[in-house]
Motif scaffolding. Structure first.
Motif, PDB file in Angstrom:
ATOM      1  N   LEU A  23      70.287 100.130  91.581  1.00  0.00           N
ATOM      2  CA  LEU A  23      68.882  99.774  91.440  1.00  0.00           C
ATOM      3  C   LEU A  23      68.290 100.636  90.332  1.00  0.00           C
ATOM      4  O   LEU A  23      68.230 101.858  90.458  1.00  0.00           O
ATOM      5  CB  LEU A  23      68.121  99.999  92.758  1.00  0.00           C
ATOM      6  N   ASN A  24      67.872 100.008  89.250  1.00  0.00           N
ATOM      7  CA  ASN A  24      67.213 100.707  88.147  1.00  0.00           C
ATOM      8  C   ASN A  24      65.706 100.579  88.301  1.00  0.00           C
ATOM      9  O   ASN A  24      65.193  99.477  88.505  1.00  0.00           O
ATOM     10  CB  ASN A  24      67.640 100.123  86.800  1.00  0.00           C
ATOM     11  N   ILE A  25      65.015 101.710  88.189  1.00  0.00           N
ATOM     12  CA  ILE A  25      63.556 101.735  88.324  1.00  0.00           C
ATOM     13  C   ILE A  25      62.949 101.969  86.951  1.00  0.00           C
ATOM     14  O   ILE A  25      63.297 102.936  86.262  1.00  0.00           O
ATOM     15  CB  ILE A  25      63.104 102.842  89.299  1.00  0.00           C
ATOM     16  N   TYR A  26      62.034 101.090  86.554  1.00  0.00           N
ATOM     17  CA  TYR A  26      61.293 101.218  85.300  1.00  0.00           C
ATOM     18  C   TYR A  26      59.820 101.396  85.648  1.00  0.00           C
ATOM     19  O   TYR A  26      59.239 100.566  86.352  1.00  0.00           O
ATOM     20  CB  TYR A  26      61.485  99.987  84.414  1.00  0.00           C
ATOM     21  N   ALA A  27      59.228 102.478  85.149  1.00  0.00           N
ATOM     22  CA  ALA A  27      57.859 102.810  85.556  1.00  0.00           C
ATOM     23  C   ALA A  27      56.899 102.998  84.391  1.00  0.00           C
ATOM     24  O   ALA A  27      55.686 102.972  84.600  1.00  0.00           O
ATOM     25  CB  ALA A  27      57.868 104.098  86.398  1.00  0.00           C
ATOM     26  N   GLU A  28      57.382 103.194  83.161  1.00  0.00           N
ATOM     27  CA  GLU A  28      56.493 103.505  82.029  1.00  0.00           C
ATOM     28  C   GLU A  28      55.635 102.292  81.676  1.00  0.00           C
ATOM     29  O   GLU A  28      56.138 101.161  81.597  1.00  0.00           O
ATOM     30  CB  GLU A  28      57.295 103.932  80.806  1.00  0.00           C
ATOM     31  N   ALA A  29      54.360 102.548  81.451  1.00  0.00           N
ATOM     32  CA  ALA A  29      53.419 101.510  81.031  1.00  0.00           C
ATOM     33  C   ALA A  29      52.842 101.887  79.674  1.00  0.00           C
ATOM     34  O   ALA A  29      53.349 102.782  78.988  1.00  0.00           O
ATOM     35  CB  ALA A  29      52.317 101.323  82.080  1.00  0.00           C
ATOM     36  N   SER A  30      51.780 101.213  79.257  1.00  0.00           N
ATOM     37  CA  SER A  30      51.214 101.432  77.932  1.00  0.00           C
ATOM     38  C   SER A  30      50.660 102.851  77.812  1.00  0.00           C
ATOM     39  O   SER A  30      50.061 103.388  78.747  1.00  0.00           O
ATOM     40  CB  SER A  30      50.112 100.410  77.654  1.00  0.00           C
ATOM     41  N   ASN A  31      50.894 103.464  76.629  1.00  0.00           N
ATOM     42  CA  ASN A  31      50.401 104.803  76.297  1.00  0.00           C
ATOM     43  C   ASN A  31      50.809 105.858  77.316  1.00  0.00           C
ATOM     44  O   ASN A  31      50.036 106.757  77.661  1.00  0.00           O
ATOM     45  CB  ASN A  31      48.879 104.791  76.132  1.00  0.00           C
ATOM     46  N   ASN A  74      51.664 105.913  90.514  1.00  0.00           N
ATOM     47  CA  ASN A  74      51.675 107.031  91.443  1.00  0.00           C
ATOM     48  C   ASN A  74      53.096 107.306  91.897  1.00  0.00           C
ATOM     49  O   ASN A  74      53.861 106.385  92.214  1.00  0.00           O
ATOM     50  CB  ASN A  74      50.780 106.720  92.647  1.00  0.00           C
ATOM     51  N   LEU A  75      53.465 108.583  91.915  1.00  0.00           N
ATOM     52  CA  LEU A  75      54.845 108.955  92.219  1.00  0.00           C
ATOM     53  C   LEU A  75      55.257 108.533  93.622  1.00  0.00           C
ATOM     54  O   LEU A  75      56.447 108.304  93.875  1.00  0.00           O
ATOM     55  CB  LEU A  75      55.014 110.468  92.047  1.00  0.00           C
ATOM     56  N   ASP A  76      54.318 108.409  94.536  1.00  0.00           N
ATOM     57  CA  ASP A  76      54.657 107.991  95.896  1.00  0.00           C
ATOM     58  C   ASP A  76      55.300 106.612  95.926  1.00  0.00           C
ATOM     59  O   ASP A  76      56.160 106.343  96.778  1.00  0.00           O
ATOM     60  CB  ASP A  76      53.402 107.995  96.776  1.00  0.00           C
ATOM     61  N   LEU A  77      54.898 105.715  95.031  1.00  0.00           N
ATOM     62  CA  LEU A  77      55.490 104.376  95.007  1.00  0.00           C
ATOM     63  C   LEU A  77      56.963 104.447  94.644  1.00  0.00           C
ATOM     64  O   LEU A  77      57.807 103.778  95.257  1.00  0.00           O
ATOM     65  CB  LEU A  77      54.727 103.489  94.021  1.00  0.00           C
ATOM     66  N   ILE A  78      57.306 105.279  93.657  1.00  0.00           N
ATOM     67  CA  ILE A  78      58.712 105.458  93.291  1.00  0.00           C
ATOM     68  C   ILE A  78      59.472 106.143  94.423  1.00  0.00           C
ATOM     69  O   ILE A  78      60.625 105.795  94.719  1.00  0.00           O
ATOM     70  CB  ILE A  78      58.810 106.260  91.992  1.00  0.00           C
ATOM     71  N   ASN A  79      58.834 107.116  95.078  1.00  0.00           N
ATOM     72  CA  ASN A  79      59.505 107.832  96.160  1.00  0.00           C
ATOM     73  C   ASN A  79      59.830 106.914  97.332  1.00  0.00           C
ATOM     74  O   ASN A  79      60.897 107.033  97.946  1.00  0.00           O
ATOM     75  CB  ASN A  79      58.619 108.984  96.636  1.00  0.00           C
ATOM     76  N   VAL A  80      58.922 106.002  97.651  1.00  0.00           N
ATOM     77  CA  VAL A  80      59.170 105.060  98.748  1.00  0.00           C
ATOM     78  C   VAL A  80      60.353 104.160  98.422  1.00  0.00           C
ATOM     79  O   VAL A  80      61.244 103.936  99.253  1.00  0.00           O
ATOM     80  CB  VAL A  80      57.905 104.231  99.032  1.00  0.00           C
ATOM     81  N   VAL A  81      60.379 103.622  97.204  1.00  0.00           N
ATOM     82  CA  VAL A  81      61.484 102.754  96.798  1.00  0.00           C
ATOM     83  C   VAL A  81      62.797 103.521  96.799  1.00  0.00           C
ATOM     84  O   VAL A  81      63.827 103.024  97.290  1.00  0.00           O
ATOM     85  CB  VAL A  81      61.192 102.150  95.408  1.00  0.00           C
ATOM     86  N   ASN A  82      62.792 104.737  96.274  1.00  0.00           N
ATOM     87  CA  ASN A  82      64.015 105.534  96.214  1.00  0.00           C
ATOM     88  C   ASN A  82      64.524 105.870  97.612  1.00  0.00           C
ATOM     89  O   ASN A  82      65.734 105.782  97.889  1.00  0.00           O
ATOM     90  CB  ASN A  82      63.743 106.817  95.420  1.00  0.00           C
ATOM     91  N   PHE A  83      63.619 106.234  98.512  1.00  0.00           N
ATOM     92  CA  PHE A  83      64.034 106.586  99.873  1.00  0.00           C
ATOM     93  C   PHE A  83      64.642 105.381 100.594  1.00  0.00           C
ATOM     94  O   PHE A  83      65.716 105.488 101.198  1.00  0.00           O
ATOM     95  CB  PHE A  83      62.828 107.120 100.654  1.00  0.00           C
ATOM     96  N   LEU A  84      63.966 104.247 100.539  1.00  0.00           N
ATOM     97  CA  LEU A  84      64.466 103.063 101.242  1.00  0.00           C
ATOM     98  C   LEU A  84      65.758 102.545 100.623  1.00  0.00           C
ATOM     99  O   LEU A  84      66.663 102.098 101.340  1.00  0.00           O
ATOM    100  CB  LEU A  84      63.398 101.970 101.229  1.00  0.00           C
ATOM    101  N   ALA A  85      65.842 102.583  99.296  1.00  0.00           N
ATOM    102  CA  ALA A  85      67.036 102.053  98.638  1.00  0.00           C
ATOM    103  C   ALA A  85      68.266 102.907  98.929  1.00  0.00           C
ATOM    104  O   ALA A  85      69.357 102.373  99.153  1.00  0.00           O
ATOM    105  CB  ALA A  85      66.796 101.973  97.129  1.00  0.00           C
ATOM    106  N   VAL A  86      68.105 104.232  98.949  1.00  0.00           N
ATOM    107  CA  VAL A  86      69.250 105.122  99.140  1.00  0.00           C
ATOM    108  C   VAL A  86      69.600 105.271 100.613  1.00  0.00           C
ATOM    109  O   VAL A  86      70.760 105.117 101.008  1.00  0.00           O
ATOM    110  CB  VAL A  86      68.953 106.498  98.499  1.00  0.00           C
ATOM    111  N   HIS A  87      68.600 105.564 101.440  1.00  0.00           N
ATOM    112  CA  HIS A  87      68.871 105.938 102.835  1.00  0.00           C
ATOM    113  C   HIS A  87      68.859 104.756 103.804  1.00  0.00           C
ATOM    114  O   HIS A  87      69.278 104.924 104.954  1.00  0.00           O
ATOM    115  CB  HIS A  87      67.837 106.969 103.296  1.00  0.00           C
ATOM    116  N   ARG A  88      68.385 103.608 103.372  1.00  0.00           N
ATOM    117  CA  ARG A  88      68.355 102.464 104.282  1.00  0.00           C
ATOM    118  C   ARG A  88      69.253 101.323 103.830  1.00  0.00           C
ATOM    119  O   ARG A  88      69.908 100.689 104.652  1.00  0.00           O
ATOM    120  CB  ARG A  88      66.919 101.947 104.435  1.00  0.00           C
ATOM    121  N   GLN A  89      69.297 101.051 102.525  1.00  0.00           N
ATOM    122  CA  GLN A  89      70.061  99.900 102.051  1.00  0.00           C
ATOM    123  C   GLN A  89      71.284 100.272 101.228  1.00  0.00           C
ATOM    124  O   GLN A  89      72.028  99.384 100.820  1.00  0.00           O
ATOM    125  CB  GLN A  89      69.143  98.977 101.224  1.00  0.00           C
ATOM    126  N   GLY A  90      71.497 101.540 100.951  1.00  0.00           N
ATOM    127  CA  GLY A  90      72.724 101.973 100.295  1.00  0.00           C
ATOM    128  C   GLY A  90      72.831 101.618  98.826  1.00  0.00           C
ATOM    129  O   GLY A  90      73.953 101.509  98.296  1.00  0.00           O
TER     130      GLY A  90
END
Length: 715
Positions: free
Chosen positions: A289-297, A302-318
């Motif tokens: 799972l590749n996460i892309y977060a950069e927007a204009s300028n 918010n870092l919490d959104l990335i943290n939620v995705v990272n936690f669920l992807a690694v610890h729940r769905q492998g």
């Protein structure tokens, strides 16, 4: 009785410290610049583990509800989409009707959103507006229109004031296997949500038509969502397009009492958005799972959104979560040696005190630097890394999730497992965001990633920038003080009429010599603004290749500089300024350094990464600059070394050369041409990147002042 002299008042400590630093500006500059570069290299070691700041998110606290039943329905949906590619009519209109049909089967409110492409050429009057407020084409053909399909599920427990957006881009002309599976993942979640009891926010599923670009489709829908148009623009063009009107011909729909809405449907304020894409590329490890977060300028969600995705992807769905990194740095030998040095230093520190945590394994350090460099580069570009960037223009936190299977998903068993895991990941993220009572605000918005689970906050990475630019005001003050002292000593040795008559107006004007230098610096910055506006006129030339456009830009820039400088601040306009005195050169350099210091500080507020990379190039160039003719005349080893450094900085500081060197270092020098720089600049102004303005109005004028013939002085 003789009068005693009044004691001289002692200066304040802060004043004495300032005088000490100004008097030792050279040593101070060397220490600060070295510390700034070292602090930047230490950022992967100083990075902290990510954590969930908002307790209400509670990722993974509930078991997923997505079952095999939803996966079976999603598989049927994927098969129907793929089957449309074999039809002679094509998948364009039929796929949009099929998606709308499946949405209405679930009880969602469905509507089509027609949008048209917009001109992406540079326009100076619209530079500071959002990147989606561009010029509308006047003559639009039916083939230029795109159609988004939008489905909305109203939350039974909600009040309709908040919504979560799920975006799946696809090419309506020909649907690939990966696009069909991404639509299947979104459909599996969308089919589950109408039956759950915990949903408190509306769910918007935007199936964006990416035949004109993924970003263009999403930004057009967002523009109409937030800025409704009450007059039907270009209706004549749409009415003459039978294919678009065919979409609304659903009277023969077998679903009783349901049809696609003619108007634009809306939900509440967007709490977050997820862009889901499936890319078919074989992976050596597990599904990634590749996460892309950069927007204009350089904006980040918010870092919490990335943290939620990272936690669920690694610890729940492998999933194996990754963020973008500069691959060329992973094989760098000097970086590996530096990592081994820091690893050895960490072992020594832990031997002294086991509680001191310093140093990481050399492999982790190399990967951290590669990820940090990619994060800095992508933020400095100011160009969105995906369609999620359109949401940040409206202050909506959004990321793009690019899922890559380990092997081909053509096999039924493998596809079912992939759909189930991908759907449960999206379900978990939506459920966490659904728990929020307010928008994301607890965690960081200013950060740099060194891995999916490690970050550097603004309070840490700003130290490197502060150390890097700290010498600039001290050196500027030191140069001005030296020039003033030199002027005073010259007056004592060779007194003039102005020096002996303090009331004469000319005496006062002698202390305002910096005005002449400021005028020259201002003219050069004005020239930089002209150079920044020239591409708008060059773009009007028909059938002009990037290489020719760059050559025209270069020639016009050189011509405009000489014309403007001869008129406004020419050193050849009168005999006294034909060759600048050492004192005047010092004042000119002082004003230039002050201008670049202000420019870097302002840019750090707009886009820190641009200021950091610009500081690495500009600060050594400004501090090392000295009159070349003087260095050649002295001819010592020290002056010749300084002359060589000035020539090197003059070469690599020129923006086109800097671009070519970086591109060659990361991608190889075999395929570089001057047209690449024009294409790169074209992308910057097309996306209204502040980096473009920084290069034109801060970096280029500084380079021109420091390394122009005007700065050659004599003793």
């Amino acid at each position: 009785m003789a009068e005693t002299e009044a004691p001289i008042p002692k200066q304040r400590p802060i004043v004495r410290l300032g005088i000490f630093l100004i008097s030792h500006s050279f040593f101070f500059s060397v220490v600060c610049c070295t510390a700034g570069i070292l602090a930047l290299l230490l950022l992967p070691i100083l990075a902290k583990n990510t954590y969930i700041s908002e307790n209400a998110l509670m990722p993974g606290s509930a078991n997923p509800m997505l079952s095999n039943q939803e996966v079976l329905e999603a598989n049927r949906f994927v098969k129907d989409l793929i089957a449309l590619n074999s039809k002679p009519r094509g998948a364009g209109i039929e796929s949009q009707r099929l998606i709308a049909q499946y949405m209405t089967d679930l009880g969602a409110e469905v509507n089509y959103h027609k949008f048209h492409p917009q001109v992406t050429q540079f326009h100076p009057l619209q530079f500071f507006s959002s990147s989606d407020s561009r010029i509308v084409e006047q003559n639009i053909s039916c083939l230029s229109y795109g159609v988004n399909t939008v489905g909305i599920i109203r939350a039974p427990r909600g009040d309709g004031k908040e919504a979560i957006v799920l975006v799946t881009p696809y090419n309506s002309d020909k649907i690939t296997q990966g696009e069909a599976i991404s639509l299947g993942i979104a459909y599996s979640v969308f089919s589950l949500l109408p039956r759950v009891t915990w949903l408190a926010k509306d769910i918007i599923w935007l199936v964006s038509d990416s035949q004109h670009g993924e970003y263009a489709a999403v930004s057009a829908w967002l523009r109409d969502y937030h800025m409704p148009v009450f007059t039907r623009l270009h209706t004549g063009s749409t009415e003459t397009c039978p294919d678009i009107n065919y979409l609304y011909d659903v009277k023969d729909n077998s679903i009783a009492g349901r049809k696609v809405n003619d108007g634009f449907k809306r939900a509440g304020t967007m709490a977050a958005a997820l862009v889901v894409k499936v890319v078919e590329r074989s992976e050596r490890f597990d599904d990634s799972l590749n996460i892309y977060a950069e927007a204009s300028n350089g904006q980040m969600p918010n870092l919490d959104l990335i943290n939620v995705v990272n936690f669920l992807a690694v610890h729940r769905q492998g999933f194996r979560v990754q963020v973008e990194k500069l691959r060329s740095l992973l094989d760098s030998k000097w970086l590996k040696n530096l990592g081994e040095l820091f690893e050895s230093a960490g072992q020594v520190v832990r031997s002294l005190n086991p509680q001191w945590r310093f140093g990481i394994p050399a492999a982790d350090y190399t990967e951290g630097i590669a990820t940090l460099a990619s994060s800095l580069y992508n933020q400095a570009l100011g160009v969105p890394a995906g369609p999620h960037g359109a949401f940040r223009d409206y202050q909506v936190d959004a990321i793009t999730l690019e899922i890559s299977p380990r092997a081909s998903v053509d096999r039924m068993i493998r596809q079912d497992d992939f759909l189930l895991r991908g759907g449960r990941l999206i379900e978990g993220v939506i459920r966490s965001v659904n728990n929020l009572l307010e928008k994301f605000h607890q965690s960081f918005f200013l950060y740099l990633l060194t891995s999916p689970s490690k970050f550097v906050s603004v309070g840490v990475y700003m130290i490197a920038f502060a150390l890097l630019v700290a010498p600039l005001p001290m050196v500027a003050a030191s140069l001005y003080a030296d020039a003033t002292n030199l002027n005073s000593s010259q007056k004592k040795e060779k007194p003039t009429r102005a020096a002996t008559i303090p009331d004469e107006p000319g005496t006062t004007l002698r202390s305002w010599k910096w005005v002449n230098a400021a005028k020259k610096v201002f003219v050069v910055h004005l020239w930089g603004l002209v150079v920044s506006l020239l591409p708008y006129f060059i773009c009007q030339i028909p059938n002009c290749s990037p290489t020719v456009s760059f050559i025209i830009w270069f020639l016009l820039s050189a011509l405009s500089f000489f014309i403007m400088f001869l008129i406004l601040a020419s050193p050849f306009s009168h005999a006294e300024a034909s060759q600048l005195h050492v004192r005047e050169w010092a004042i000119l350099k002082s004003v230039t350094i002050s201008a670049i210091f202000i420019g870097l500080c302002l840019m750090s507020v707009i886009n820190f990464s641009t200021a950091e990379i610009g500081g690495l190039l500009v600060v050594p160039m400004c501090l090392m600059a000295q009159p070349m003719r003087h260095d050649i005349r002295v001819g010592s080893l020290r002056t010749l070394s300084r002359l060589a450094c000035n020539l090197i900085f003059c070469l690599i500081g020129f923006p086109p050369v800097t671009f070519m060197l970086l591109k060659g270092a990361f991608e190889g020098f075999h395929s570089i041409n001057v047209g690449d720089f024009w294409r790169w600049v074209d992308s910057l102004w097309a996306w209204s990147s502040a980096t473009y303005l920084y290069i034109g109005t801060v970096h280029l004028p500084c380079w021109r002042v420091v390394h122009s013939p005007m700065v050659r002085t004599v003793e």
